[in-house]
Design an enzyme around this catalytic site. Sequence first.
Site, mmCIF file in Angstrom:
data_model
loop_
_atom_site.group_PDB
_atom_site.id
_atom_site.type_symbol
_atom_site.label_atom_id
_atom_site.label_comp_id
_atom_site.label_asym_id
_atom_site.label_seq_id
_atom_site.Cartn_x
_atom_site.Cartn_y
_atom_site.Cartn_z
ATOM 1 N N GLN A 217 0.823 -1.213 0.000
ATOM 2 C CA GLN A 217 0.000 0.000 0.000
ATOM 3 C C GLN A 217 0.857 1.264 0.000
ATOM 4 O O GLN A 217 0.487 2.286 -0.602
ATOM 5 C CB GLN A 217 -0.967 0.013 1.186
ATOM 6 N N GLU A 356 25.493 -10.163 -3.123
ATOM 7 C CA GLU A 356 25.205 -8.786 -2.706
ATOM 8 C C GLU A 356 26.396 -8.223 -1.932
ATOM 9 O O GLU A 356 26.869 -7.125 -2.201
ATOM 10 C CB GLU A 356 23.947 -8.775 -1.833
ATOM 11 N N HIS A 357 26.875 -8.987 -0.956
ATOM 12 C CA HIS A 357 28.051 -8.609 -0.174
ATOM 13 C C HIS A 357 29.126 -9.679 -0.353
ATOM 14 O O HIS A 357 28.834 -10.871 -0.249
ATOM 15 C CB HIS A 357 27.724 -8.511 1.320
#
Length: 466
Positions: A217, A356-357
């Site tokens: 939302q 990612e790392h």
Amino acid sequence: MSLNLSRLSLLSSPRISISTHAPRKGYVCCSMKSYRLSELSSSQVDSLKSRPRIDFSSIFATVNPIIDAVRSNGDNAVKEYTERFDKVQLNKVVEDMSELSVPELDSNVKEAFDVAYDNIYAFHLAQKSTEKSVENMKGVRCKRVSRSIGSVGLYVPGGTAVLPSTALMLAIPAQIAGCKTVVLATPPSKDGSICKEVLYCAKRAGVTHILKAGGAQAIAAMAWGTDSCPKVEKIFGPGNQYVTAAKMILQNSEAMVSIDMPAGPSEVLVIADEHASPVYIAADLLSQAEHGPDSQVVLVVVGDSVDLNAIEEEIAKQCKSLPRGEFASKALSHSFTVFARDMIEAISFSNLYAPEHLIINVKDAEKWEGLIENAGSVFIGPWTPESVGDYASGTNHVLPTYGYARMYSGVSLDSFLKFMTVQSLTEEGLRNLGPYVATMAEIEGLDAHKRAVTLRLKDIEAKQLA
């Protein structure tokens, strides 16, 4: 969802079996499967680097009605979903930051966020590029100029942990870029207030509005705009599967909004040799695993001299005492260790995995940086835990996951800019370049393109003859 590795050959040597012995919360840190790269076929290595598949079909079925409701009913829909999902009744959906005062923080907390702000600001300010103009031919000048994106939305999660650091990571580059409208969305506290640490970081980094909502939302409200929430042109930030699904749907909708990058569960790959401290290895693995049960944790062991028993003991010891140890335990249950013969093989696998790392905790770690091709952010040497990049070294912690580091970059100053090319020609420039353009347009059968040049060339020629 766990990674399906059933067709890969396990090592004949014992796996890293991790147990907390006397868990405080009834959980047990699960074992990490182990594999030797030299014994795997290329197809097996491909399977090993694959992430768990996420079936978005059921998630889309949940998210689409939320997006439609927010588009139709605006603030009222945001209030209804916030009450349903977060059990919070909102009187006001959006706060104008100019009307809010800077919250009081403990001095040590304030100092920590101020240091982080300064480092992140300095690193991203240094990314500003100077405008370059090139004269490709006599009288033909081209350049590229940057402009800030006018309005941006920043999503700061608040589910299993409050993340004021993400507010800094997203708002600071927007501030440097000069974005005029900066909407930060974050779930409200039970009393409808905003986490004071998030508010402090938002005020410091120039956020203009706070949307007190989370989930799909919140993404929909920023994408479509509501009576109180400005419509934004690009949405940034990590989130759960519902947030990710909302971003995916809306970037391909009439909302005309772009997103930073695809997102998946957070992940780390640690390359370690016998010189790495088992204490540090365990701490780095667990610092990623505690993010959530779907976090991806991979240990790449270089050579045969690493003390795996010591690593096992440290993981068990540290996992036992972690408040979020249950999350870490579940993450470790679908994580794994691979054994590499040397650093070349280790980095080759890391480049395939595209984490990612990426932590390089080996002797003379700096010399291997040049071989790293695919990673969101790299942490080199024994004194560089991932935590420093997550919070305050200055680099951005909003990074590509799920293998997308092969083709995406992390959030940077450029993420909040758009670039335009500009060209200008003199009469001499068009005389020099125009005939070539006319020839190419003729080859492609685009006569109007050709005439746009030749009509001008005729006028230039007529002036010269006059």
